[in-house]
Design an enzyme around this catalytic site. Structure first.
Site, mmCIF file in Angstrom:
data_model
loop_
_atom_site.group_PDB
_atom_site.id
_atom_site.type_symbol
_atom_site.label_atom_id
_atom_site.label_comp_id
_atom_site.label_asym_id
_atom_site.label_seq_id
_atom_site.Cartn_x
_atom_site.Cartn_y
_atom_site.Cartn_z
ATOM 1 C CG ASN A 208 11.502 88.974 16.685
ATOM 2 O OD1 ASN A 208 12.695 89.204 16.851
ATOM 3 N ND2 ASN A 208 10.545 89.821 17.060
ATOM 4 C CG ASP A 277 3.951 93.456 14.114
ATOM 5 O OD1 ASP A 277 4.309 94.606 14.459
ATOM 6 O OD2 ASP A 277 4.430 92.862 13.133
ATOM 7 C CE LYS A 287 5.556 73.022 30.809
ATOM 8 N NZ LYS A 287 6.078 71.693 31.035
ATOM 9 N N PRO A 303 0.970 97.873 20.744
ATOM 10 C CG PRO A 303 1.974 99.066 22.477
ATOM 11 C CD PRO A 303 1.336 97.747 22.152
ATOM 12 C CG ASP A 304 3.837 100.622 14.855
ATOM 13 O OD1 ASP A 304 4.891 101.204 15.192
ATOM 14 O OD2 ASP A 304 3.699 100.042 13.762
ATOM 15 C CG PHE A 321 16.079 99.210 11.309
ATOM 16 C CD1 PHE A 321 16.377 100.255 12.160
ATOM 17 C CD2 PHE A 321 17.114 98.584 10.631
ATOM 18 C CE1 PHE A 321 17.678 100.679 12.334
ATOM 19 C CE2 PHE A 321 18.426 98.982 10.792
ATOM 20 C CZ PHE A 321 18.709 100.034 11.652
ATOM 21 C CE LYS A 335 6.687 98.188 7.194
ATOM 22 N NZ LYS A 335 7.124 96.826 7.435
ATOM 23 C CE LYS A 339 5.570 101.273 11.284
ATOM 24 N NZ LYS A 339 5.979 100.308 12.277
#
Ligand code: C5P
Length: 402
Positions: A208, A277, A287, A303-304, A321, A335, A339
């Site tokens: 990301n 995620d 490749k 895994p979170d 965050f 959230k 958590k």
């Protein structure tokens, strides 16, 4: 460890004032940021121009000059990580010990909340005078630190204690004070930062746009306040903050494996990483060729890491965050609860306020009573300082309860 530390060097009027130029050089060589403030009498021994040339910054001398900030003693008091007084005269010690604020330097020492380190230099009889020693005791009781003066021939011809300590001793004391007297000294802080990369084949990956800037700014600021910082970082293009232990990882599972064993011994966790995620269920050998064309990448859940820490939480303060495009407050609250966090920082993840990859961010802070604090769009270093101020308050509140 002195890199990027901000030192306000106060010079008062003694013959050793010229040695403050040496200290300034040494601090600059260590990549410190140095701002010099001089008393009027110091300017009779050495000119502000010398320090201005050495530091590249204006030298302040007057409480009411009209040319500097409107309230210079307050703005200067808020700037540094440490106030270092070289040389410190008997008069400056006496004025500070009795809470005087009758010139810029005395006023800013009184207004500052950061550690203060004194390197006194004076005639040996002035040094040994019980009045001076009484002033030192009062300052030590108020939390100030001292580098003992050395013994030898003094400028006035007397021999005895009162010589300014050596450059090396003063620098060692600066390092020690920054480590032991910062507001977060004694605390272990674990920070995750940057994106993760989830490999698909030998050269391709899912990732990301996270730049890691927020996490690195937090690590730098926490280190500056004396915390023992572990920064677990995904791949980013940023220099490691000084005085911070850094562990580089690529994937979410690597991050998990580094973070979880450290978690029990940690006081505060700040999860600023944009952890992927999902990951490709299989990593293809070599490749992948263009043909046959691929139409889908089978994915698996990562895994979170933060969720798992929330489950295992005992004494730790947990900060997460969230990057949201809509309904920032309800999404952040949900959230935070899911958590088990003490604080969540919600970023705008789209439009002109998009924080991803940017140097500035406009964020919301939501605490465990769902109180929302909205910060203006500002540099991530400023945002980091505010987040850590709030964490310091949380730590004090926790301690008061115990
Ligand atoms: O659930 P979401 O990804 O929006 O939550 C973001 C928060 O959770 C961030 O603090 C991020 O660092 C953390 N996180 C994590 N492990 C994941 C996903 C997110 O630690 N796999």
């Amino acid at each position: 460890m002195l890199k990027d530390r901000r030192v306000l060097l106060g010079v008062s009027g003694g013959i050793a004032a010229y040695k403050a130029a040496e200290i300034t050089r040494s601090l600059i060589r260590e990549n410190c940021q140095v701002t010099v403030v001089m008393t009027r009498n110091a300017c009779r021994f050495i000119t502000p121009l010398t320090f201005q040339a050495l530091t590249g910054r204006p030298v302040a001398t007057e409480l009411f000059s009209g040319t500097e900030a409107p309230v210079p003693h307050i703005s200067l008091a808020k700037w540094p990580d440490l106030i270092l007084l070289v040389p410190a005269t008997a008069d400056l010690l006496a004025r500070t010990a009795s809470g005087r604020a009758n010139d810029l330097l005395a006023a800013l020492i009184l207004a500052a909340e950061v550690p203060v380190l004194w390197a006194p230099a004076m005639n040996t009889h002035m040094w040994k005078n019980p009045l001076t020693q009484e002033n030192i005791k009062r300052l030590v009781a108020a939390g100030h630190a001292f580098v003992q003066p050395g013994t030898g021939e003094l400028a006035c011809g007397d021999i005895g204690e009162g010589r300014l300590a050596d450059n090396g001793e003063i620098l060692d004391a600066v390092r020690k004070v920054l480590i032991t007297k910062g507001k977060l000294s004694g605390y272990r802080i674990l920070i995750t930062a940057g994106p993760t990369r989830e490999p698909w084949d030998a050269i391709r990956f899912l990732s990301n746009r996270s730049s890691g800037r927020m996490g690195y700014a937090l690590a730098m600021e926490a280190g500056r306040r004396g915390a023992e910082v572990s920064l677990v970082s995904g791949p980013v293009n940023l220099a490691a903050p000084s005085g911070v232990r850094i562990v580089n990882v690529n994937t979410a599972r690597e991050m998990y494996d580094v973070v979880m064993p450290e978690f029990p011994e940690t006081d505060i966790v700040i999860a600023a990483a944009a952890v992927a995620d999902f990951r490709p269920a299989e990593i293809c050998q070599g490749k992948l060729k263009k043909y046959p064309a691929q139409s889908a990448i089978p994915l698996e859940q990562n895994p979170d890491i933060l969720m798992e820490m929330g489950r295992r939480k005992q004494k730790q303060i947990l900060v997460g965050f969230a990057a949201e495009t809509h309904n920032l407050v309800p999404a952040g609250i949900a959230k935070r609860k899911a958590k088990n966090l003490d604080l969540i920082i919600v970023n705008h993840a789209s439009g002109p306020e998009d924080a991803f990859g940017a140097e500035a961010a406009r964020v919301l802070l939501i605490d465990d009573s769902d109180a929302v604090r909205e910060l203006p769009r500002q540099d991530k270093h400023q945002t980091a300082a505010i987040i850590l101020d709030q964490l310091e308050e949380l730590l004090s509140a926790k301690q008061a309860k115990q």
